[in-house]
Design a protein around this motif. Structure first.
Motif, PDB file in Angstrom:
ATOM      1  N   ALA A   1      28.893  -4.461  64.267  1.00 57.13           N
ATOM      2  CA  ALA A   1      29.518  -5.761  64.005  1.00 57.13           C
ATOM      3  C   ALA A   1      29.647  -6.014  62.507  1.00 57.13           C
ATOM      4  N   ALA A   2      28.636  -5.592  61.730  1.00 58.83           N
ATOM      5  CA  ALA A   2      28.666  -5.798  60.276  1.00 58.83           C
ATOM      6  C   ALA A   2      29.811  -5.027  59.635  1.00 58.83           C
ATOM      7  N   LEU A   3      30.083  -3.814  60.133  1.00 54.56           N
ATOM      8  CA  LEU A   3      31.185  -3.018  59.572  1.00 54.56           C
ATOM      9  C   LEU A   3      32.518  -3.725  59.798  1.00 54.56           C
ATOM     10  N   VAL A   4      32.740  -4.236  61.000  1.00 54.76           N
ATOM     11  CA  VAL A   4      33.987  -4.959  61.293  1.00 54.76           C
ATOM     12  C   VAL A   4      34.101  -6.184  60.387  1.00 54.76           C
ATOM     13  N   ARG A   5      33.015  -6.909  60.264  1.00 51.09           N
ATOM     14  CA  ARG A   5      33.008  -8.135  59.455  1.00 51.09           C
ATOM     15  C   ARG A   5      33.256  -7.836  57.973  1.00 51.09           C
ATOM     16  N   CYS A   6      32.567  -6.843  57.446  1.00 48.68           N
ATOM     17  CA  CYS A   6      32.693  -6.523  56.018  1.00 48.68           C
ATOM     18  C   CYS A   6      34.091  -5.953  55.690  1.00 48.68           C
ATOM     19  N   ALA A   7      34.627  -5.115  56.583  1.00 50.02           N
ATOM     20  CA  ALA A   7      35.985  -4.594  56.378  1.00 50.02           C
ATOM     21  C   ALA A   7      36.975  -5.748  56.370  1.00 50.02           C
ATOM     22  N   GLY A   8      36.773  -6.718  57.255  1.00 46.33           N
ATOM     23  CA  GLY A   8      37.646  -7.882  57.323  1.00 46.33           C
ATOM     24  C   GLY A   8      37.625  -8.692  56.034  1.00 46.33           C
ATOM     25  N   VAL A   9      36.451  -8.826  55.451  1.00 45.80           N
ATOM     26  CA  VAL A   9      36.323  -9.565  54.176  1.00 45.80           C
ATOM     27  C   VAL A   9      37.135  -8.873  53.084  1.00 45.80           C
ATOM     28  N   LEU A  10      36.997  -7.543  52.979  1.00 47.90           N
ATOM     29  CA  LEU A  10      37.735  -6.799  51.947  1.00 47.90           C
ATOM     30  C   LEU A  10      39.241  -6.873  52.168  1.00 47.90           C
TER      31      LEU A  10
END
Length: 235
Positions: free
Chosen positions: A223-232
């Motif tokens: 979930a963190a990978l999806v969230r962090c990619a979305g932020v970038l």
């Protein structure tokens, strides 16, 4: 398998200098040779290598399935982040040489390093959701690096390239590199201390590692990978 508490990733991963496709000059190599700090680090590296190896990696697979650290829940701050090193390999689709320094520039990239069949399972546990979510985004890409430093394994991979092509979807083959690059002096810097597990890095458009993970994904890491990619990608 033994289960022990797993610490979170405690430091930015990567190299301090912006990666380049240019070969280092004789003057740069000489400067490194005369640099006492770099020579001391090389000696430390040789000591570490002498104390670990194939059987050490196998033994560590019995502890938490080889998981060394937990991925962060948020992005590594840009001013603290380090660069993903340049890795050179041959594209799976046509064999043309490519550099990650060129591929990753200007894009948000999820970069996976594969060394074994088990590492492929590890990587897949992270990337399915993030690829489904951002596949159509023009600023996003998924890069896979099949790293075989062992000469015999590298030969086998080359022999079975056609089989590998049949397993990797056509749309992913342009960003799938096969390489024998020696990672000895990069391994510690990018946290790749067990050769048998998979590694996933979230690399921003400036080629800085903003998030990283290893071994099997836990639900909160995926979930963190999806969230962090979305932020970038939303910047």
């Amino acid at each position: 398998d033994k289960q022990t508490p797993i610490s979170p990733l405690r430091r930015p991963l990567g190299v301090p200098d912006l990666p380049t496709t240019q070969k280092r000059t004789f003057a740069e190599k000489t400067a490194d040779f005369l640099n006492q700090d770099k020579q001391l680090e090389k000696r430390r590296h040789l000591v570490r290598e002498a104390s670990t190896g194939y059987f050490y990696d196998l033994h560590m697979m019995r502890v938490n399935g080889g998981k060394i650290w937990m991925a962060p829940q948020v992005l590594i701050r840009e001013e603290k982040a380090l660069y993903f090193p340049n890795i050179t390999g041959s594209r799976l689709d046509n064999g043309v040489k490519e550099h990650t320094a060129s591929i990753c520039a200007g894009k948000v990239s999820v970069v996976a390093i594969l060394t074994t069949q088990m590492s492929e399972v590890h990587v897949n546990s992270y990337v399915k959701r993030v690829n489904e979510r951002f596949r159509g985004h023009p600023g996003y890409q998924f890069v896979q690096i099949n790293l075989q430093e062992n000469v015999l394994k590298a030969i086998l991979v080359n022999v079975f390239l056609s089989s590998l092509r049949s397993k990797v979807p056509l749309n992913l083959q342009t960003r799938y590199l096969v390489t024998r690059q020696n990672m000895d002096y990069l391994r510690e810097q990018i946290g790749m201390t067990n050769n048998r597990i998979g590694y996933v890095y979230l690399v921003d458009e400036n080629m800085k590692i903003r998030w990283a993970a290893c071994a099997d994904a836990w639900a909160e890491e995926e979930a963190a990978l999806v969230r962090c990619a979305g932020v970038l990608l939303s910047r």
